[in-house]
Design a protein around this motif. Structure first.
Motif, PDB file in Angstrom:
ATOM      1  N   TYR A 108      63.798  29.722  23.582  1.00  0.00           N
ATOM      2  CA  TYR A 108      62.973  28.915  24.492  1.00  0.00           C
ATOM      3  C   TYR A 108      62.997  29.494  25.903  1.00  0.00           C
ATOM      4  N   ILE A 125      54.483  25.279  22.488  1.00  0.00           N
ATOM      5  CA  ILE A 125      54.554  24.043  23.269  1.00  0.00           C
ATOM      6  C   ILE A 125      53.158  23.635  23.720  1.00  0.00           C
ATOM      7  N   LEU A 146      57.254  16.502  22.560  1.00  0.00           N
ATOM      8  CA  LEU A 146      58.077  17.374  23.387  1.00  0.00           C
ATOM      9  C   LEU A 146      59.207  16.561  23.997  1.00  0.00           C
ATOM     10  N   LEU A 162      60.548  21.339  21.538  1.00  0.00           N
ATOM     11  CA  LEU A 162      59.692  20.617  20.606  1.00  0.00           C
ATOM     12  C   LEU A 162      60.528  19.751  19.670  1.00  0.00           C
ATOM     13  N   ASP A 219      59.118  22.042  16.025  1.00  0.00           N
ATOM     14  CA  ASP A 219      59.928  23.224  16.318  1.00  0.00           C
ATOM     15  C   ASP A 219      60.084  24.091  15.070  1.00  0.00           C
TER      16      ASP A 219
END
Length: 534
Positions: free
Chosen positions: A126, A135, A164, A219, A224
């Motif tokens: 990330y 995202i 999120l 996420l 994710d």
């Protein structure tokens, strides 16, 4: 075909096999099933000449949601904080809680022959910006993702919910934040750190706007997961039973992959749990033996076998404490080796037993025929020898083999001796621990009745010229009991009383064969002449 070979036979083109773990505490031994399964799949693909990359990830941006391993003051500070940002609870040997517990777990991999081509930490993924594109896609498709959750899993999020979790700028928590708006032109989200969003952590009440990119947000799990599949090009990713149920995490992620990110989800290989005493082990709740602890007692070949003998979708019951579960695991390993070498074995063998044995080997490139043919002394026998003073174990093993052990066989002996000592210290039932009473006949030996005394005297005669090894002596014990019409239970009780001073013990044939023959014959005759108690 063996299940992993079936997967390899159906593969088309290069493959990426993936697995990951959230390090929310001491990782139990059951969590090794996933890594063993993906490693076996990767091996099968390579055996079939299919190009493959094996990846293993750590989901260390997930929030701390377990109290099992934190002190009360640390709970207040750390619940809801990303695991990558929680301090190492053991005093700072690692940069974070996640690095500590994931590191302890991953350290067991190499010994098991599990060697991923790539390790990755999601906090770094990330932070690198690699997830920023996903995202943005997820936020733009928030309404679609809410509809997927409703349709697939009957989970209803309010219309303001966006897929999120932001790291709160005020308190550092990620598990307590809710994103309520997304301004795509400005590239910022609105969020609230709520005090009552979850039951296991309290947010600080802060609200604001922030850019969600570059590691400042994560996420939700299902989104994710689907994003990682696309990012890494994953083609095969097994998942545990809890994630693979209808409407569960895997179904949600599959739908997100197709409808939001536009890619086909990887092949799922659902696998069942390893249960301890009928209970599913849990990392976050601290239930079950740790992977590192079990790995100290069970050598890697047998530990791999534990997970590979049944198909992945079959639950495994494993109760090592106070049972013979670990010796039986060794016995099964030895049966598979013998059968693979072409020797006759007793009992039913699992389907494709030679492949089970092959994939249980630590070295993926090992000479399977040589490994199968290697002399492997019985684990229970070694556990006996380790407890008898004055025994040269290697000398005894050499005599029982009938030839000097090879270097590989000596490695097996030493590995099993170490495992036997560890088992006796940590898991063995009292019946496996023994102390042969050499200074005269045990007092309780007088408890045997006339039929048992006659049996002991007759057995002494039968053992005078018998071969002196565990299997031969065990067979003689049974044969003599059958000839004299004495129930096996009474025959063994008489032997244990004569040598151990108690009515139960380990396998009698191996116990007697571990002792000097003249001592055994003298003790049998002495017990045969003992009086019967009132």
């Amino acid at each position: 075909m063996f299940w992993a070979d079936e997967i390899a036979a159906s593969a088309v083109g290069p493959q990426v096999v993936n697995d990951s773990k959230t390090p929310s505490g001491t990782v139990h031994v059951g969590s090794l099933r996933g890594p063993v399964v993906v490693d076996t799949i990767a091996r099968a693909l390579r055996n079939a000449s299919v190009p493959v990359e094996l990846r293993y990830g750590v989901d260390d941006l997930d929030p701390m949601d377990s109290q099992a391993l934190l002190t009360p003051d640390a709970i207040e500070r750390s619940m809801g904080v990303p695991l990558a940002h929680v301090p190492d609870p053991t005093g700072g040997c690692h940069p974070s809680y996640a690095r500590h517990f994931a590191g302890v777990f991953i350290d067991t991999f190499d010994g098991l022959g599990i060697r991923p081509d790539t390790y990755y930490w999601m906090s770094e993924v990330y932070a690198s910006g690699a997830m920023d594109r996903y995202i943005r896609l997820a936020l733009d498709a928030a309404a679609t993702i809410r509809e997927i959750y409703r349709r697939v899993a009957h989970v209803n999020h309010p219309d303001e919910w966006h897929p999120l979790f932001v790291i709160c700028e005020n308190c550092g928590r990620i598990g307590t934040t809710m994103v309520t708006g997304w301004d795509s032109e400005r590239g910022v989200v609105r969020y609230e750190c709520r005090t009552d969003l979850v039951t296991w952590a309290a947010g600080c009440g802060h609200s604001g706007e922030v850019s969600p990119f570059g590691g400042r947000a994560k996420l939700p799990y299902n989104v994710d997961w689907a994003a990682k599949w696309d990012l890494f090009g994953v083609t095969i990713e097994p998942a545990g039973k809890d994630l693979s149920t209808a409407g569960g995490s895997r179904d949600r992620s599959d739908a997100v992959a197709r409808e939001v990110f536009g890619n086909e989800p990887p092949l799922n290989v659902p696998y069942e749990f390893l249960n301890i005493g009928g209970r599913k082990m849990s990392t976050s709740k601290g239930v079950g033996a740790s992977a590192a602890q079990i790995a100290e007692v069970v050598p890697p070949e047998q530990l791999r076998l534990l997970f590979l003998r049944p198909r992945p979708n079959t639950a495994i019951e494993f109760a090592p404490d106070g049972t013979d579960a670990i010796p039986r695991l060794f016995d099964e390993s030895d049966r598979l080796a013998a059968a693979t070498a072409g020797r006759e074995v007793r009992g039913e063998l699992p389907p494709h037993h030679d492949r089970v044995f092959t994939y249980s080997l630590v070295d993926a490139g090992a000479d399977v025929a040589a490994e199968a043919a290697a002399y492997r002394p019985a684990f229970s026998h070694l556990a006996l020898l380790e407890q008898i003073p004055g025994i040269d174990v290697v000398e005894r093993v050499t005599a029982e083999k009938g030839a000097p052990p090879t270097n590989r066989e000596l490695e097996i002996v030493e590995e099993r001796r170490s495992a036997a000592r560890a088992w006796l210290d940590a898991y063995a039932p009292d019946t496996a621990r023994l102390s042969v009473q050499r200074e005269g006949l045990p007092e309780r030996a007088t408890e045997v009745d006339d039929a048992q005394r006659e049996y002991l005297g007759a057995l002494a005669g039968a053992l005078e010229t018998a071969a002196w090894d565990g299997e031969t002596v065990q067979a003689a014990i049974f044969a003599m009991a059958t000839d004299r019409g004495l129930p096996a239970g009474k025959a063994f009780a008489a032997l244990y009383l004569a040598f151990l001073g108690r009515p139960s013990g380990p396998r009698a044939g191996w116990l007697l064969a571990a002792l000097d023959r003249s001592f055994v014959l003298d003790r049998l005759r002495q017990a045969a002449g003992a009086g019967v108690s009132a």
